[in-house]
Enzyme design. Structure first.
Site, PDB file in Angstrom:
ATOM      1  N   GLY A 179      -0.626 -55.133  -9.288  1.00  0.00           N
ATOM      2  CA  GLY A 179      -0.341 -53.770  -9.746  1.00  0.00           C
ATOM      3  C   GLY A 179       0.754 -53.771 -10.803  1.00  0.00           C
ATOM      4  O   GLY A 179       0.720 -52.970 -11.745  1.00  0.00           O
TER       5      GLY A 179
ATOM      6  N   VAL B 282      -3.341 -54.623  -7.350  1.00  0.00           N
ATOM      7  CA  VAL B 282      -2.876 -54.685  -5.969  1.00  0.00           C
ATOM      8  C   VAL B 282      -1.547 -55.436  -5.930  1.00  0.00           C
ATOM      9  O   VAL B 282      -1.468 -56.589  -6.369  1.00  0.00           O
ATOM     10  CB  VAL B 282      -3.901 -55.417  -5.070  1.00  0.00           C
ATOM     11  CG1 VAL B 282      -3.389 -55.504  -3.638  1.00  0.00           C
ATOM     12  CG2 VAL B 282      -5.257 -54.732  -5.115  1.00  0.00           C
ATOM     13  N   CYS B 283      -0.510 -54.777  -5.430  1.00  0.00           N
ATOM     14  CA  CYS B 283       0.821 -55.378  -5.258  1.00  0.00           C
ATOM     15  C   CYS B 283       1.314 -55.998  -6.565  1.00  0.00           C
ATOM     16  O   CYS B 283       1.490 -55.301  -7.553  1.00  0.00           O
ATOM     17  CB  CYS B 283       0.782 -56.375  -4.102  1.00  0.00           C
ATOM     18  SG  CYS B 283       2.383 -57.105  -3.735  1.00  0.00           S
ATOM     19  N   GLN B 284       1.502 -57.314  -6.584  1.00  0.00           N
ATOM     20  CA  GLN B 284       1.947 -57.979  -7.803  1.00  0.00           C
ATOM     21  C   GLN B 284       0.930 -57.759  -8.928  1.00  0.00           C
ATOM     22  O   GLN B 284       1.306 -57.593 -10.095  1.00  0.00           O
ATOM     23  CB  GLN B 284       2.081 -59.481  -7.510  1.00  0.00           C
ATOM     24  CG  GLN B 284       2.831 -60.269  -8.526  1.00  0.00           C
ATOM     25  CD  GLN B 284       2.912 -61.740  -8.124  1.00  0.00           C
ATOM     26  OE1 GLN B 284       2.075 -62.243  -7.379  1.00  0.00           O
ATOM     27  NE2 GLN B 284       3.923 -62.422  -8.611  1.00  0.00           N
TER      28      GLN B 284
END
Lengths: 377, 219
Positions: A163, A159-161
């Site tokens: 990711g 998720v986000c960072q």
């Protein structure tokens, strides 16, 4: 007051606020605030708890924990999925409330879910690098799960960072992953250039406006960036929106039990902002925001190059159509950047956080990911 | 802005202070005044850094105020558009919401401009330098009290982190053959895999139990 005068818009503008209506409104707001204060005073710790899905801590190292969520189906999927959240917030956001829980929805879809909690770094962790997270903690978690389930490879969802960490991991340890799922993940950090949008991608612009020396000065001075400072930088992305959120919008929901609790749960998550290790921040700003090394396969972690064409497992890339933190131009359109021939994209309605807690997005996100994984496991 | 006159006074006296230092610095140190003089120098540095920070803050604030004014202009424009459409604002909260939307747009446009980004970068620089001067004063005081300074503690943390990395690297190099055996076992070719593996050195054998990672059994 004269009726004609009362209905006349102020100074030619269509503002129909009279002293009487203003007094009435202020009285109503006052009553609402009184009732809301009583409500606030009566909430119990249990009502305000977040991330309540049953789970067990199965591994720990330093401040990092690995949780296994108890399956809610008789026979969960054979290949487990590991979720890696960002460092800039706590993992609880993906399990915010029972009816707004990404984790619960994945469990309901029959997945066997693990989540890595990066914990709260202190000054002692200022020297941690992205490689320490990727080749250290994350790799240890993956190995632990592989061993526990007696499988060669698992599914990784970032998720986000998280990711970005997952992407780096997939490039460095491709043999250990069956499938890679990225959600609201910045991959092309310069993707917003030429697609500038007012109110979106402020962090990209801001980071690029600094010189590499500024980044060094900032990191050397702060060490581990305090959580409050990280939170402030997010607040400044929408200063007026945040001003009204805590004033007029809060007044609007004071009488609504469900919305009020939802607000408080979200605030609890927001307030629990962890510090950010300085060396990760240095790499994040200089190598990614400024030099855009990830998508160019130029990022080096622990002496090894992160080459995206080594990512040959299937990749699902999920982006949010209204994401202003990670503009869609930075996350979508990655086909051909990875080595895989099985690349899919999924767009979900809502913003960066709304992807996981928003009503519309929730109906799409977990079922789509589960279906995609089922087809490839 | 309380520190501004002090900082300006300090700036004005800088040439005199420099020359006094050249003339009498060594003598003062010989009489044991070095720590006090260092502290005074750091205090002057902090005053100067604070002044630069206040100037950067004022510059940034000026841009925010200008953006808010633009937002108010936008509100009036929006209201003028609403009138002919038969729309009206009937409550104070409604008016505040309309103003906030308009101000948000103006704020975003202003803050994303090159001028505001430069002002923001200037503020970051000035803020960090001011913080560095604070650290300098604390470090001088710490040294005087024989307490480890922040830099010394950070150096120790760095060494610990480097050692942890080394331990991790060694642990993984030991675990790798074990993992290969496990994978081969799954593939039902364990004998071949074991035969192909180098024999582990006796001293390293106990380390196959991970020491830095603790496993908590699932209940």
């Amino acid at each position: 007051m004269n009726q004609a005068l009362k209905d006349k818009p102020a100074a030619g503008l269509p503002i129909r606020i009279t002293p009487e209506s203003l007094m009435r409104e202020l009285q109503q707001v006052g009553e609402k605030i009184t009732r809301g204060s009583q409500r606030l005073a009566n909430y119990t710790e249990e009502q305000l708890a977040i991330a309540t899905s049953p789970k067990d801590e199965v591994w720990r190292q330093d401040m990092v924990r690995l949780y296994h969520y108890r399956p809610t189906v008789a026979k969960p999927a054979r290949v487990p999925v590991l979720l890696a959240y960002a460092l800039v917030g706590r993992y609880q956001m993906i399990d915010l409330e029972p009816d707004r829980s990404f984790v619960r929805k994945l469990l309901a879809e029959g997945l066997d879910v693990y989540v890595v909690d990066w914990g709260v770094p202190t000054r002692a962790q200022r020297w941690l690098t992205i490689d320490d997270y990727v080749s250290g903690y994350l790799d240890d978690c993956v190995d632990f799960i592989r061993e526990r389930h007696d499988v060669d490879s698992i599914n990784l969802l970032g998720v986000c960072q998280g990711g970005v960490f997952a992407t780096c991991y997939a490039a460095l340890f491709p043999e250990k992953l069956k499938n890679l799922v990225l959600t609201v993940t910045p991959l092309d950090f310069h993707g917003d250039q030429g697609h500038e949008e007012t109110g979106a991608g402020y962090m990209n612009l801001w980071a690029r406006s600094l010189t590499p020396d500024d980044i060094d000065l900032m990191v050397d001075t702060m060490g581990t960036a305090p959580g409050a400072l990280v939170g402030f930088s997010f607040l400044m992305m929408a200063p007026m929106g945040n001003l009204t959120k805590y004033t007029t919008e809060l007044v609007d929901i004071l009488d609504d039990e469900a919305k009020m609790l939802g607000f408080l749960h979200m605030e609890r998550w927001i307030a629990d902002r962890p510090g950010h290790p300085g060396e990760v921040m240095r790499q994040w700003f200089k190598d990614l925001y400024q030099a855009n090394k990830l998508v160019r396969s130029e990022l080096v972690l622990g002496g090894r190059k992160v080459e995206l064409d080594r990512i040959r497992m299937p990749v699902l890339n999920v982006y949010a159509t209204g994401d202003v933190i990670v503009p869609t131009s930075c996350s979508r359109g990655m086909e051909g950047k990875f080595g895989t021939e099985d690349y899919s994209e999924l767009s979900v309605p809502g913003g960066h956080i709304g992807t996981f807690v928003g009503g519309k997005a929730q109906k799409i996100l977990a079922p789509s990911i589960a279906q995609w994984l089922r087809e490839r496991t | 802005m309380g520190g501004q006159p002090v900082a300006m006074f300090g700036q004005a006296l800088k040439p005199l202070a420099t020359n006094l230092e050249r003339a009498y610095g060594g003598l003062a140190d010989a009489f044991g005044l070095a720590p006090m003089r260092d502290l005074q120098g750091a205090a002057r540095g902090m005053a100067s850094a604070n002044l630069a920070k206040q100037q950067a803050q004022a510059e940034y604030l000026g841009l925010v105020v200008a953006a808010l004014a633009k937002g108010s202009e936008g509100l009036v424009t929006r209201l003028q558009e609403m009138g002919p459409n038969g729309e009206s604002v009937d409550s104070l909260l409604g008016l505040v919401r309309l103003w906030a939307r308009s101000a948000e747009d103006a704020m975003h446009a202003a803050m994303q401009s090159p001028k505001a980004l430069e002002a923001s970068a200037k503020l970051v620089r000035a803020g960090a330098r001011s913080r560095q001067q604070q650290h300098r004063i604390v470090a001088l005081a710490s040294e005087a009290l024989n307490v480890p300074t922040r830099a010394e503690v950070d150096d120790a943390y760095r060494e610990i982190q480097e050692l942890k990395r080394e331990v991790r690297r060694l642990r993984k190099s030991i675990d790798q053959p074990r993992a290969l055996v496990a994978a081969a076992a799954r593939a039902d070719t364990v004998d071949m895999a074991e035969a192909a593996l180098p024999k582990p050195k006796p001293a390293r054998a106990p380390a196959t139990k991970r020491k830095t990672a603790s496993k908590v059994a699932a209940s």
